[in-house]
Every structure is written in C-alpha cells, then in structure tokens.
Design a protein around this motif. Structure first.
Motif, PDB file in Angstrom:
ATOM      1  N   ARG A 101       0.831  -1.216   0.000  1.00 10.94           N
ATOM      2  CA  ARG A 101       0.000   0.000   0.000  1.00 10.94           C
ATOM      3  C   ARG A 101       0.861   1.258   0.000  1.00 10.94           C
ATOM      4  NH1 ARG A 101      -2.761  -2.907   4.080  1.00 10.94           N
ATOM      5  NH2 ARG A 101      -1.945  -1.476   5.657  1.00 10.94           N
ATOM      6  N   ALA A 102       2.050   1.165   0.608  1.00  7.39           N
ATOM      7  CA  ALA A 102       2.955   2.321   0.684  1.00  7.39           C
ATOM      8  C   ALA A 102       3.759   2.498  -0.599  1.00  7.39           C
ATOM      9  CB  ALA A 102       3.899   2.160   1.874  1.00  7.39           C
ATOM     10  N   GLY A 103       3.690   1.524  -1.493  1.00 14.24           N
ATOM     11  CA  GLY A 103       4.401   1.647  -2.755  1.00 14.24           C
ATOM     12  C   GLY A 103       5.829   1.156  -2.736  1.00 14.24           C
ATOM     13  N   VAL A 104       6.167   0.323  -1.752  1.00 11.14           N
ATOM     14  CA  VAL A 104       7.505  -0.264  -1.695  1.00 11.14           C
ATOM     15  C   VAL A 104       7.361  -1.783  -1.696  1.00 11.14           C
ATOM     16  CG1 VAL A 104       8.572   1.686  -0.492  1.00 11.14           C
ATOM     17  CG2 VAL A 104       7.593  -0.182   0.845  1.00 11.14           C
ATOM     18  N   GLU A 105       8.442  -2.468  -2.031  1.00 10.98           N
ATOM     19  CA  GLU A 105       8.424  -3.923  -1.989  1.00 10.98           C
ATOM     20  C   GLU A 105       8.383  -4.386  -0.540  1.00 10.98           C
ATOM     21  OE1 GLU A 105      11.562  -5.719  -4.224  1.00 10.98           O
ATOM     22  OE2 GLU A 105      11.193  -4.431  -5.955  1.00 10.98           O
ATOM     23  N   ALA A 106       7.806  -5.549  -0.338  1.00  8.77           N
ATOM     24  CA  ALA A 106       7.746  -6.127   1.010  1.00  8.77           C
ATOM     25  C   ALA A 106       9.159  -6.394   1.519  1.00  8.77           C
ATOM     26  CB  ALA A 106       6.949  -7.427   0.989  1.00  8.77           C
ATOM     27  N   PRO A 107       9.365  -6.281   2.826  1.00  9.51           N
ATOM     28  CA  PRO A 107      10.680  -6.596   3.379  1.00  9.51           C
ATOM     29  C   PRO A 107      11.100  -8.024   3.025  1.00  9.51           C
ATOM     30  CG  PRO A 107       9.321  -5.526   5.027  1.00  9.51           C
ATOM     31  CD  PRO A 107       8.423  -5.836   3.860  1.00  9.51           C
ATOM     32  N   THR A 108      12.400  -8.211   2.902  1.00 10.13           N
ATOM     33  CA  THR A 108      12.922  -9.543   2.587  1.00 10.13           C
ATOM     34  C   THR A 108      13.861 -10.059   3.663  1.00 10.13           C
ATOM     35  OG1 THR A 108      14.702  -8.545   1.302  1.00 10.13           O
ATOM     36  CG2 THR A 108      12.731  -9.225   0.086  1.00 10.13           C
ATOM     37  N   SER A 109      14.076  -9.281   4.700  1.00  8.81           N
ATOM     38  CA  SER A 109      14.987  -9.727   5.752  1.00  8.81           C
ATOM     39  C   SER A 109      14.366  -9.503   7.129  1.00  8.81           C
ATOM     40  CB  SER A 109      16.314  -8.965   5.680  1.00  8.81           C
ATOM     41  OG  SER A 109      16.131  -7.616   6.076  1.00  8.81           O
ATOM     42  N   HIS A 110      14.825 -10.326   8.048  1.00 10.69           N
ATOM     43  CA  HIS A 110      14.394 -10.167   9.441  1.00 10.69           C
ATOM     44  C   HIS A 110      14.733  -8.761   9.940  1.00 10.69           C
ATOM     45  CE1 HIS A 110      13.606 -11.013  13.633  1.00 10.69           C
ATOM     46  NE2 HIS A 110      14.803 -10.544  13.923  1.00 10.69           N
ATOM     47  N   GLY A 111      15.884  -8.248   9.538  1.00 14.37           N
ATOM     48  CA  GLY A 111      16.314  -6.916   9.971  1.00 14.37           C
ATOM     49  C   GLY A 111      15.359  -5.814   9.556  1.00 14.37           C
ATOM     50  N   THR A 112      14.807  -5.910   8.357  1.00 19.55           N
ATOM     51  CA  THR A 112      13.874  -4.878   7.897  1.00 19.55           C
ATOM     52  C   THR A 112      12.546  -4.986   8.639  1.00 19.55           C
ATOM     53  OG1 THR A 112      14.957  -4.899   5.744  1.00 19.55           O
ATOM     54  CG2 THR A 112      12.835  -3.783   5.874  1.00 19.55           C
ATOM     55  N   TYR A 113      12.067  -6.210   8.872  1.00 25.09           N
ATOM     56  CA  TYR A 113      10.840  -6.368   9.670  1.00 25.09           C
ATOM     57  C   TYR A 113      11.056  -5.788  11.069  1.00 25.09           C
ATOM     58  CZ  TYR A 113       8.666  -9.481   6.228  1.00 25.09           C
ATOM     59  OH  TYR A 113       8.101  -9.991   5.097  1.00 25.09           O
ATOM     60  N   ALA A 114      12.210  -6.056  11.653  1.00 20.84           N
ATOM     61  CA  ALA A 114      12.522  -5.532  12.991  1.00 20.84           C
ATOM     62  C   ALA A 114      12.587  -4.009  12.966  1.00 20.84           C
ATOM     63  CB  ALA A 114      13.837  -6.125  13.496  1.00 20.84           C
ATOM     64  N   MET A 115      13.132  -3.447  11.904  1.00 17.49           N
ATOM     65  CA  MET A 115      13.221  -1.991  11.791  1.00 17.49           C
ATOM     66  C   MET A 115      11.822  -1.368  11.700  1.00 17.49           C
ATOM     67  SD  MET A 115      15.390   0.344   9.091  1.00 17.49           S
ATOM     68  CE  MET A 115      16.920  -0.481   9.433  1.00 17.49           C
ATOM     69  N   VAL A 116      10.916  -2.010  10.965  1.00 19.47           N
ATOM     70  CA  VAL A 116       9.528  -1.521  10.891  1.00 19.47           C
ATOM     71  C   VAL A 116       8.931  -1.482  12.291  1.00 19.47           C
ATOM     72  CG1 VAL A 116       7.195  -2.060  10.078  1.00 19.47           C
ATOM     73  CG2 VAL A 116       9.127  -2.256   8.503  1.00 19.47           C
ATOM     74  N   ARG A 117       9.103  -2.562  13.039  1.00 21.49           N
ATOM     75  CA  ARG A 117       8.547  -2.616  14.397  1.00 21.49           C
ATOM     76  C   ARG A 117       9.196  -1.577  15.320  1.00 21.49           C
ATOM     77  NH1 ARG A 117       7.970  -8.077  12.839  1.00 21.49           N
ATOM     78  NH2 ARG A 117       5.834  -8.781  13.135  1.00 21.49           N
ATOM     79  N   GLU A 118      10.503  -1.389  15.188  1.00 26.08           N
ATOM     80  CA  GLU A 118      11.192  -0.382  16.003  1.00 26.08           C
ATOM     81  C   GLU A 118      10.670   1.019  15.689  1.00 26.08           C
ATOM     82  OE1 GLU A 118      14.105  -0.071  18.430  1.00 26.08           O
ATOM     83  OE2 GLU A 118      12.814  -1.774  18.849  1.00 26.08           O
ATOM     84  N   LEU A 119      10.492   1.324  14.420  1.00 28.27           N
ATOM     85  CA  LEU A 119       9.970   2.641  14.052  1.00 28.27           C
ATOM     86  C   LEU A 119       8.545   2.828  14.568  1.00 28.27           C
ATOM     87  CD1 LEU A 119      11.407   2.983  10.458  1.00 28.27           C
ATOM     88  CD2 LEU A 119      11.960   4.423  12.426  1.00 28.27           C
ATOM     89  N   LEU A 120       7.728   1.801  14.486  1.00 32.50           N
ATOM     90  CA  LEU A 120       6.367   1.892  15.029  1.00 32.50           C
ATOM     91  C   LEU A 120       6.403   2.137  16.534  1.00 32.50           C
ATOM     92  CD1 LEU A 120       4.580  -0.944  13.052  1.00 32.50           C
ATOM     93  CD2 LEU A 120       4.148   1.520  12.872  1.00 32.50           C
ATOM     94  N   ARG A 121       7.341   1.476  17.211  1.00 32.73           N
ATOM     95  CA  ARG A 121       7.479   1.685  18.655  1.00 32.73           C
ATOM     96  C   ARG A 121       7.814   3.138  18.957  1.00 32.73           C
ATOM     97  NH1 ARG A 121      11.193   2.508  22.007  1.00 32.73           N
ATOM     98  NH2 ARG A 121      12.891   2.198  20.554  1.00 32.73           N
ATOM     99  N   VAL A 122       8.763   3.687  18.193  1.00 33.99           N
ATOM    100  CA  VAL A 122       9.168   5.077  18.402  1.00 33.99           C
ATOM    101  C   VAL A 122       8.023   6.027  18.050  1.00 33.99           C
ATOM    102  CG1 VAL A 122      10.747   6.893  17.609  1.00 33.99           C
ATOM    103  CG2 VAL A 122      11.609   4.596  18.075  1.00 33.99           C
ATOM    104  N   TYR A 123       7.429   5.835  16.873  1.00 34.20           N
ATOM    105  CA  TYR A 123       6.348   6.727  16.427  1.00 34.20           C
ATOM    106  C   TYR A 123       5.174   6.718  17.403  1.00 34.20           C
ATOM    107  CZ  TYR A 123       8.595   6.611  11.774  1.00 34.20           C
ATOM    108  OH  TYR A 123       9.465   6.694  10.725  1.00 34.20           O
ATOM    109  N   SER A 124       4.918   5.567  18.036  1.00 37.15           N
ATOM    110  CA  SER A 124       3.779   5.441  18.942  1.00 37.15           C
ATOM    111  C   SER A 124       4.133   5.738  20.393  1.00 37.15           C
ATOM    112  CB  SER A 124       3.188   4.027  18.844  1.00 37.15           C
ATOM    113  OG  SER A 124       2.708   3.803  17.539  1.00 37.15           O
ATOM    114  N   GLY A 125       5.410   6.045  20.660  1.00 41.83           N
ATOM    115  CA  GLY A 125       5.822   6.389  22.018  1.00 41.83           C
ATOM    116  C   GLY A 125       5.850   5.215  22.971  1.00 41.83           C
TER     117      GLY A 125
END
Length: 123
Positions: A67-91
């Motif tokens: 939906r965001a217009g990027v390819e799906a993550p292909t590594s555990h590191g990228t999935y973890a980075m998505v979750r880390e950013l969500l944690r930061v963005y959501s406080g």
C-alpha cells in the motif's frame, strides 16, 4: 494523507554513484521501513500499542508495504526496523529484559533521529 513514498527515490538515484553497495542498501532499507511503518501507523489511526506492534504478522507488514508503494521486506532486519519505528512513532518505551542486555543494532530511536535530522535522508 499523502503516500509515504512520494518523495522517496531509491538511494541509487539520489546518492553519489561512487559509494559502497552497503550504503545504498542501508538507505533503501530505511526507506522501505519508514514507508511501511508510516502506512501501518496511519492505517491504525496514528498510534499502536506494544501489543499491536508485536502481534503484527509478516503478511500484515507485507500488505502495508504494498500500500505504501515499496516492496515487502525480505529480511528479518527490515521487519525488525519496521517494528522499532512503530514503537518510536507510537511512544512505546523499549523493554530491557536485563540491565546488561545488548542494545539492538536496529535502534528505532536512533534511526528516527537520523531521519528527522536529515543524516539518513530519504529524499
């Protein structure tokens, strides 16, 4: 809300051509994670709880990336980075299991600060 990738070209198109391949990969990973996390954030009306973040499946993250217009993550590191950013963005504070637990190399707080400061510029 605007699409998150409208101003985010691939690193190869926005950075000098003489850099090491790993530099482009790091910026593109941050680009993908940022776009995906933003899409998930807006699809959850601006905030997620710790439970929301940890219960996200790879399939849900993959759909958000599309939906965001990027390819799906292909590594555990990228999935973890998505979750880390969500944690930061959501406080959501980081949980340390022990006082000597190693700090993750995918530190969402540091990545968010670098993105905001323009040191990792998603353009």
């Amino acid at each position: 809300m605007p699409k998150s990738t409208a101003e985010l070209p691939l690193a190869q198109h926005a950075m000098p051509s003489n850099l090491d391949k790993s530099a482009y990969e790091a910026v593109n990973r941050a680009r993908k994670a940022s776009a995906t996390a933003y899409e998930l954030l807006i699809s959850h009306r601006g905030t997620l709880t710790r439970t929301d973040i940890t219960s996200l499946s790879r399939e849900q993250i993959d759909l958000a990336a599309g939906r965001a217009g990027v390819e799906a993550p292909t590594s555990h590191g990228t999935y973890a980075m998505v979750r880390e950013l969500l944690r930061v963005y959501s406080g959501v504070p980081r949980i340390r299991t022990t006082p000597t637990a190693p700090v993750s190399t995918l530190d969402g707080d540091a990545l968010a600060l670098l993105l905001i400061a323009g040191l990792v510029h998603p353009l």
